[in-house]
Design an enzyme around this catalytic site. Sequence first.
Site, PDB file in Angstrom:
ATOM      1  N   HIS A  14       0.888  -0.990  -0.184  1.00 13.41           N
ATOM      2  CA  HIS A  14      -0.077  -0.041   0.030  1.00 13.41           C
ATOM      3  C   HIS A  14       1.114   1.466   0.053  1.00 13.41           C
ATOM      4  CE1 HIS A  14      -3.907   2.437   2.025  1.00 13.41           C
ATOM      5  NE2 HIS A  14      -3.256   3.095   1.415  1.00 13.41           N
ATOM      6  N   HIS A  16       1.178   4.789  -2.172  1.00 15.33           N
ATOM      7  CA  HIS A  16       1.076   6.054  -3.433  1.00 15.33           C
ATOM      8  C   HIS A  16       2.429   6.389  -3.825  1.00 15.33           C
ATOM      9  CE1 HIS A  16      -3.847   5.832  -2.359  1.00 15.33           C
ATOM     10  NE2 HIS A  16      -2.683   5.672  -0.957  1.00 15.33           N
ATOM     11  N   HIS A 194      -9.700   1.263  -1.122  1.00 11.98           N
ATOM     12  CA  HIS A 194      -9.400   1.758   0.030  1.00 11.98           C
ATOM     13  C   HIS A 194     -10.788   1.980   0.899  1.00 11.98           C
ATOM     14  CE1 HIS A 194      -5.761   3.481  -1.356  1.00 11.98           C
ATOM     15  NE2 HIS A 194      -5.742   4.382  -0.260  1.00 11.98           N
ATOM     16  N   GLU A 197     -11.189   2.901   6.259  1.00 14.07           N
ATOM     17  CA  GLU A 197     -10.671   4.513   7.108  1.00 14.07           C
ATOM     18  C   GLU A 197     -10.604   4.480   7.627  1.00 14.07           C
ATOM     19  OE1 GLU A 197      -7.923   6.339   3.897  1.00 14.07           O
ATOM     20  OE2 GLU A 197      -6.341   7.487   4.832  1.00 14.07           O
ATOM     21  N   ASP A 275       1.717   4.010   2.935  1.00 15.05           N
ATOM     22  CA  ASP A 275       0.584   4.632   2.208  1.00 15.05           C
ATOM     23  C   ASP A 275       0.939   5.953   1.378  1.00 15.05           C
ATOM     24  OD1 ASP A 275      -2.280   5.244   1.953  1.00 15.05           O
ATOM     25  OD2 ASP A 275      -2.236   6.631   3.349  1.00 15.05           O
ATOM     26  N   ASP A 276       1.679   6.937   2.093  1.00 10.09           N
ATOM     27  CA  ASP A 276       2.404   8.315   1.287  1.00 10.09           C
ATOM     28  C   ASP A 276       3.121   8.675   2.405  1.00 10.09           C
ATOM     29  OD1 ASP A 276       0.149   9.058  -0.248  1.00 10.09           O
ATOM     30  OD2 ASP A 276      -0.998   8.598   1.482  1.00 10.09           O
TER      31      ASP A 276
END
Length: 331
Positions: A14, A16, A194, A197, A275-276
């Site tokens: 996961h 991005h 997603h 969340e 994630d980010d």
Amino acid sequence: MKEFIQLLPKAELHLHIEGSLEPELMFSLAKKNKIEIPYKNIEDVRTAYNFTNLQSFLDIYYAGANVLITKQDFYDLTWDYILRCVEDNVIHTEIFFDPQTHTHRGIAFETVITGIKEALNDAHKKFGITSNIIMCFLRHLSQEDALETFEMALDYKDDIIGIGLDSSEIGNPPSKFEEVFKKAKEEGFKLVAHAGEEADVSYIYEALDLLDIHRIDHGVQSINSEELMERLKEEQIPLTVCPNSNIELKVFQTYKEHNIKNMLDYGLNVTVNSDDPAYFKGYMNKNFLNLCENLPLTKEDIIKLVKNSFRSSFISDELKEKYLKKVDEYI
Ligand code: ADE
Ligand code: ZN
């Protein structure tokens, strides 16, 4: 524990790619491409990265992505992330990209995908890192827009293993994208979304029952339904949990309150991901370390989390075996 985590071979499920845009690259691309960004310096950027919820992050994340223009920009973005994988001993990664963020600014789909793909090919050649690409639809946009984007993706079917769903969750439930996910399933793509969340468990049920997804991204709200927890355990549906993200977006107020250890102890198929990472203060190992410093995670828990990732990845059974053996040899 720090050394144990550092040297442990890991997989990421996961991530991005636009969320791995570090401020340094954002500034250099802004200058090169003559794009205005709302920051004077790196310090200014760090101050702006103070989020209150998912939307407050997304606004800044989409603005940051404006500096990405050429194929080389997408290559450099991806390559920088790969260097972090090397640093953190991530040997397999499945990365998300959001084509609509770029096509809506007039950047060709081909520019985005080929830049990413070439960097991933080089990552395999140079470091042996394996990878898959998952294309996400932005759920704040319409299903029609997603369908148009899906048509573009069909030309790159060999490069895209799966389809995902991201962006503003609340108010944009999985049911909004039933048709396009049905088409994606017919075309043989792996499916993820997603869900749970920030939004309630109904979003997770919809992702499972209406979109027929293989993995849930985040899914931390599952803990609010005993019935759902039982089902996730029974079916061993993977949850790609992102601890740093959950803290930075105030899904949990502190790491001590994070529910990953509870979900793991319950028998759910949970994994750790970043994630980010450029926005959420750290890559893979930092996510593990923050958990270890605040929750009673044992080495066995860490091993379970890492093996869950390899088992839940979209690689062949042979490659899974090879990687699981590598983990066992390390242990
Ligand atoms: N896009 C990038 N990061 C995201 C996240 N954590 N949730 C939803 N959409 C995203
Ligand atoms: Zn995400």
